[in-house]
Scaffold this active site. Sequence first.
Site, mmCIF file in Angstrom:
data_model
loop_
_atom_site.group_PDB
_atom_site.id
_atom_site.type_symbol
_atom_site.label_atom_id
_atom_site.label_comp_id
_atom_site.label_asym_id
_atom_site.label_seq_id
_atom_site.Cartn_x
_atom_site.Cartn_y
_atom_site.Cartn_z
ATOM 1 N N HIS A 132 0.872 -1.178 0.000
ATOM 2 C CA HIS A 132 0.000 0.000 0.000
ATOM 3 C C HIS A 132 0.909 1.229 0.000
ATOM 4 O O HIS A 132 2.013 1.191 0.545
ATOM 5 C CB HIS A 132 -0.829 -0.058 1.288
ATOM 6 C CG HIS A 132 -1.919 0.955 1.393
ATOM 7 N ND1 HIS A 132 -1.690 2.245 1.796
ATOM 8 C CD2 HIS A 132 -3.255 0.873 1.174
ATOM 9 C CE1 HIS A 132 -2.835 2.902 1.832
ATOM 10 N NE2 HIS A 132 -3.803 2.091 1.445
ATOM 11 N N ASP A 209 2.978 -4.840 8.144
ATOM 12 C CA ASP A 209 1.757 -4.042 8.054
ATOM 13 C C ASP A 209 0.579 -5.011 8.149
ATOM 14 O O ASP A 209 0.267 -5.723 7.193
ATOM 15 C CB ASP A 209 1.781 -3.285 6.716
ATOM 16 C CG ASP A 209 0.442 -2.649 6.374
ATOM 17 O OD1 ASP A 209 -0.525 -2.805 7.144
ATOM 18 O OD2 ASP A 209 0.364 -2.006 5.307
ATOM 19 N N LYS A 235 -10.411 -1.228 10.279
ATOM 20 C CA LYS A 235 -10.488 -2.446 9.456
ATOM 21 C C LYS A 235 -10.746 -3.667 10.339
ATOM 22 O O LYS A 235 -10.723 -4.802 9.887
ATOM 23 C CB LYS A 235 -9.199 -2.623 8.657
ATOM 24 C CG LYS A 235 -8.999 -1.496 7.633
ATOM 25 C CD LYS A 235 -7.766 -1.691 6.828
ATOM 26 C CE LYS A 235 -7.333 -0.446 6.098
ATOM 27 N NZ LYS A 235 -8.035 -0.202 4.841
HETATM 28 N N1 PMP Z 1 -1.782 -0.953 4.578
HETATM 29 C C1 PMP Z 1 -2.710 -1.739 4.037
HETATM 30 C C2 PMP Z 1 -2.348 -3.137 3.608
HETATM 31 C C3 PMP Z 1 -4.016 -1.240 3.882
HETATM 32 O O1 PMP Z 1 -4.949 -2.027 3.343
HETATM 33 C C4 PMP Z 1 -4.314 0.062 4.297
HETATM 34 C C5 PMP Z 1 -5.714 0.649 4.107
HETATM 35 N N2 PMP Z 1 -6.288 0.368 2.868
HETATM 36 C C6 PMP Z 1 -3.322 0.832 4.875
HETATM 37 C C7 PMP Z 1 -2.060 0.287 5.005
HETATM 38 C C8 PMP Z 1 -3.578 2.205 5.372
HETATM 39 O O2 PMP Z 1 -4.439 2.162 6.454
HETATM 40 P P1 PMP Z 1 -5.064 3.493 7.064
HETATM 41 O O3 PMP Z 1 -5.639 4.263 5.897
HETATM 42 O O4 PMP Z 1 -6.101 2.996 8.005
HETATM 43 O O5 PMP Z 1 -3.963 4.242 7.734
#
Ligand code: PMP
Length: 415
Positions: A132, A209, A235
Amino acid sequence: MSAPVANVVPAFDVESVRRDFPILDQQINGHPLVYLDNAATTQKPECVIEAISNYYRRDNANVHRGVHTLSDRATHAFEQARQTVANFLASRRVEQVIWTSGTTAAINLVAHSWGRSTLQPGDRVLVSWLEHHSNIVPWQLVAAATGAEVVPIPVTDAGEIDLQALAGLLDDRVKMVAVNHVSNALGTVNPVAEIIRLAKTVDALVLVDGAQSVAHWPVDVEAMGCDFFVMSGHKLFGPTGVGVLWGRESLLDAMPPYMGGGEMIERVAFPTTTFNVPPFKFEAGTPNIAGAIGLAAAIDYLGSLDRQAVMEHEAALLARTLELAEEVEGLRRVGTPAHSAGIFSFLLEGTHPSDVGMLLDQQGIAVRTGHHCAQPLMERLGIPGTVRASYSIYNTQEDVSRLFEGIHKAKRLFT
Ligand code: PMP
């Protein structure tokens, strides 16, 4: 003679779980809602909504240092929530749990605190092509400031980290390997134990992560052997704006503060200020107290379910999805990892992902379309984006059928 009574194990009761999530009981565009955007954010059970609202109704006050009863109650609930997270992640000590606003903030904390104070010109941070953006860009910012380099770990066409290529990249320049536990774009479950074992051959640190893993199966950070683990509350059936950085004690002790302000100090004076100990050293300012309490309620909720049954339930949804996908001519699943967690990313020949997404929404089905904050991965796979359906504990086989009715309709209309 009567037949022997089978040892009946009650099936996972998805209908009872659904009743805990009030948002699911509604019509969207004239159809019952089918919510398949769980990788973006999960829905919240009634008990989480209640915990947040009760906190504001009865206990709201600022935490720590208060001498009055409400502040005491708020502090107790807030610190109890930290203990709930520590237990959830199987952390040895509660002080290893640092509240952040989410996964993104947690990775930035590590990148800016550990990275800026440690990385030297020529050092390397390895991140995979599956990451991400939040596990790429903070490292790039810190690399630009320190002269270190961010090097991508190749992935295969199936969407899996190429472990041989990773082994080939490991040398004494590598100081950090940062990978996701589950890819939000493809659902790939990464072999983090093996990645950690490889990284440790050159004494590199490993950040995992866990944004996409913690809702699906129990995580034990100590057994995993990572150095940092990050996750988001939203999540995991908790509220937005709260998340966690878990870190190894010796690292947290040595790391400088990231943000300055109240709460993170021991004594402020001119010209020198001294700092508090972890976790407070990294928690400048008034924290998201209601968020922490809501997240703890979400973790308690998840803990009340049979997590093995949850895993089997989600696996059955994905298995049925893959079966039905086989029957759709022109449908291409994007990424075919051997292990995947509740995510189905696909393209439909002759259609644009956003058109498919909009048509599904007209039928009450919520999916996500686009690059899923993983532009390097999309570039690597040679596609602009995908349609992504992501499952959670409250999805049903009926939801899967509805998704495919929608896909067939999109095919008829657009191709
Ligand atoms: N890492 C992964 C694998 C994610 O799926 C996400 C959210 N889609 C994030 C990081 C970022 O999370 P957040 O926007 O809650 O900070």
